[in-house]
Design an enzyme around this catalytic site. Structure first.
Site, PDB file in Angstrom:
ATOM      1  N   CYS A  72     -13.915 -46.079 -20.463  1.00 36.85           N
ATOM      2  CA  CYS A  72     -13.181 -45.665 -21.578  1.00 36.85           C
ATOM      3  C   CYS A  72     -14.078 -45.096 -22.633  1.00 36.85           C
ATOM      4  O   CYS A  72     -14.712 -46.083 -23.195  1.00 36.85           O
ATOM      5  CB  CYS A  72     -12.122 -46.300 -21.693  1.00 36.85           C
ATOM      6  SG  CYS A  72     -11.272 -46.109 -23.330  1.00 36.85           S
TER       7      CYS A  72
ATOM      8  N   CYS B  60      -6.765 -49.541 -23.306  1.00 32.41           N
ATOM      9  CA  CYS B  60      -6.226 -49.499 -24.775  1.00 32.41           C
ATOM     10  C   CYS B  60      -5.157 -48.410 -24.865  1.00 32.41           C
ATOM     11  O   CYS B  60      -4.758 -48.174 -25.807  1.00 32.41           O
ATOM     12  CB  CYS B  60      -7.221 -48.786 -25.485  1.00 32.41           C
ATOM     13  SG  CYS B  60      -8.327 -47.289 -24.869  1.00 32.41           S
TER      14      CYS B  60
ATOM     15  N   LYS C 262       3.829 -21.517 -20.536  1.00 30.20           N
ATOM     16  CA  LYS C 262       2.702 -20.990 -19.498  1.00 30.20           C
ATOM     17  C   LYS C 262       3.345 -19.403 -19.031  1.00 30.20           C
ATOM     18  O   LYS C 262       2.665 -18.674 -18.139  1.00 30.20           O
ATOM     19  CB  LYS C 262       2.793 -21.886 -18.280  1.00 30.20           C
ATOM     20  CG  LYS C 262       1.921 -23.180 -18.431  1.00 30.20           C
ATOM     21  CD  LYS C 262       2.342 -24.289 -17.367  1.00 30.20           C
ATOM     22  CE  LYS C 262       2.149 -25.582 -17.694  1.00 30.20           C
ATOM     23  NZ  LYS C 262       2.212 -26.536 -16.353  1.00 30.20           N
TER      24      LYS C 262
ATOM     25  N   CYS D 278      -6.316 -45.110 -19.413  1.00 30.52           N
ATOM     26  CA  CYS D 278      -7.137 -46.096 -19.540  1.00 30.52           C
ATOM     27  C   CYS D 278      -6.334 -47.585 -19.862  1.00 30.52           C
ATOM     28  O   CYS D 278      -5.445 -47.422 -20.859  1.00 30.52           O
ATOM     29  CB  CYS D 278      -8.149 -46.055 -20.955  1.00 30.52           C
ATOM     30  SG  CYS D 278      -8.853 -47.816 -21.250  1.00 30.52           S
TER      31      CYS D 278
ATOM     32  N   PRO E 162      -3.680 -22.912 -14.744  1.00 31.21           N
ATOM     33  CA  PRO E 162      -3.752 -22.657 -16.224  1.00 31.21           C
ATOM     34  C   PRO E 162      -2.592 -23.080 -17.165  1.00 31.21           C
ATOM     35  O   PRO E 162      -1.288 -23.357 -16.694  1.00 31.21           O
ATOM     36  CB  PRO E 162      -3.378 -21.169 -16.353  1.00 31.21           C
ATOM     37  CG  PRO E 162      -3.345 -20.740 -14.691  1.00 31.21           C
ATOM     38  CD  PRO E 162      -3.355 -22.066 -14.067  1.00 31.21           C
ATOM     39  N   GLU E 163      -2.977 -23.775 -18.291  1.00 31.39           N
ATOM     40  CA  GLU E 163      -2.007 -24.600 -19.259  1.00 31.39           C
ATOM     41  C   GLU E 163      -1.468 -23.551 -20.224  1.00 31.39           C
ATOM     42  O   GLU E 163      -2.219 -22.519 -20.499  1.00 31.39           O
ATOM     43  CB  GLU E 163      -2.483 -25.884 -19.614  1.00 31.39           C
ATOM     44  CG  GLU E 163      -2.788 -26.674 -18.135  1.00 31.39           C
ATOM     45  CD  GLU E 163      -3.106 -28.322 -18.482  1.00 31.39           C
ATOM     46  OE1 GLU E 163      -2.471 -28.738 -19.590  1.00 31.39           O
ATOM     47  OE2 GLU E 163      -3.609 -28.912 -17.459  1.00 31.39           O
TER      48      GLU E 163
ATOM     49  N   CYS F 124     -12.807 -48.120 -25.309  1.00 29.16           N
ATOM     50  CA  CYS F 124     -12.908 -49.433 -25.342  1.00 29.16           C
ATOM     51  C   CYS F 124     -13.492 -49.957 -23.877  1.00 29.16           C
ATOM     52  O   CYS F 124     -13.870 -51.201 -23.629  1.00 29.16           O
ATOM     53  CB  CYS F 124     -11.573 -50.009 -25.144  1.00 29.16           C
ATOM     54  SG  CYS F 124     -10.762 -49.817 -23.262  1.00 29.16           S
TER      55      CYS F 124
HETATM   56 ZN   LIG Z   1      -9.760 -47.719 -23.396  1.00 28.15          ZN
END
Ligand SMILES: [Zn+2]
Length: 258
Positions: A231, A256, A55, A253, A2-3, A234
């Protein structure tokens, strides 16, 4: 795990059924809490508020008593109409609060403690927490101060997970936040400008606020848990690798995010 968004959503759900309602029973089924006498200490005390910082969840009772909970990896808060079946087994319940209409249950909760208000205020662990990403007003200056006091060779993805820098971000939002801001999570914080760092937390805050408004339901993940897939920006293949001392998986990614 849990966040902050999940915990803020839980605080709202729990608060909605407890604040201003008569608590008719409190149970602490685990042997670990058998001697703590919480039911007696909390008997007859109304819940004044339920709030979250990062949290951590705080249930504040009349008479300066606060229940502090942190769910760590697998705990959860359940809210059920009285008498309805729970979503986890009874043996996993650590705390049960009943009103005439509802049952609030903390399951699998490794951190559950009853503190006085003054101890809550002066608790070193809580004082060390960075600003809450979901606070009504995000304390950006304090976040930047904490970030700059931290090890500058640390990757920004790892630094965002450190609750002393900013409270509430976990593994999901660390990856998504860096992606949204086009920042490589492996970039050393020394090379991350204040502007980049703020772009990450501002964007992450908006997505986490959306999640809270959906009851802790996360929508539209773009890199988290999508290793090997293209992604969305991109088309480069998304990568995954453990980061930081705890080796928590970061998704990003390489095409990018710079
Ligand atoms: Zn990307």
């Amino acid at each position: 795990m849990p966040e902050g968004d999940t915990i803020h959503a839980a605080a709202r759900r729990v608060g909605a059924v407890l604040v201003g309602k008569e608590i008719v029973a409190i149970e602490t089924p685990q042997a670990r809490h058998a001697m703590d006498r919480w039911p007696e200490r909390l008997a007859g005390r109304p819940v004044l508020s339920v709030d979250a910082h990062g949290k951590h969840l705080f249930m504040r009772f009349d008479g300066e008593l606060t229940l502090h909970s942190h769910l760590r990896m697998g705990g959860m808060w359940g809210v059920y109409p009285a008498g309805k079946r729970w979503s986890r087994g009874r043996h996993r319940a650590w705390l049960v609060l009943r009103t005439s209409e509802a049952e609030v249950v903390q399951f699998d909760g490794p951190v559950l403690e009853l503190m006085t208000e003054s101890r809550t205020r002066f608790d070193a662990r809580l004082a060390a927490l960075g600003p809450d990403i979901l606070a009504p007003e995000l304390d950006e200056a304090r976040f930047l101060t904490r970030l700059r006091e931290d090890d500058p060779t640390r990757g920004i993805g790892d630094a965002l997970l450190d609750q002393r820098n900013i409270a509430g971000i976990g593994n999901v939002w660390k990856s998504e936040g860096c992606f949204d801001a086009c920042v490589d999570p492996w970039r050393r914080t020394a090379e991350v400008t204040d502007e980049d760092a703020l772009r990450i937390v501002r964007g992450t805050r908006i997505r986490m606020q959306e999640s809270v408004s959906l009851g802790g339901h996360i929508r539209g993940l773009r890199v988290y848990d999508r290793s090997g897939r293209p992604c969305p920006r991109c088309d480069t293949r998304i990568r995954a690798r453990g980061q930081g001392d705890d080796n928590r998986t970061t998704y990003w990614c390489p095409g990018c995010q710079r």
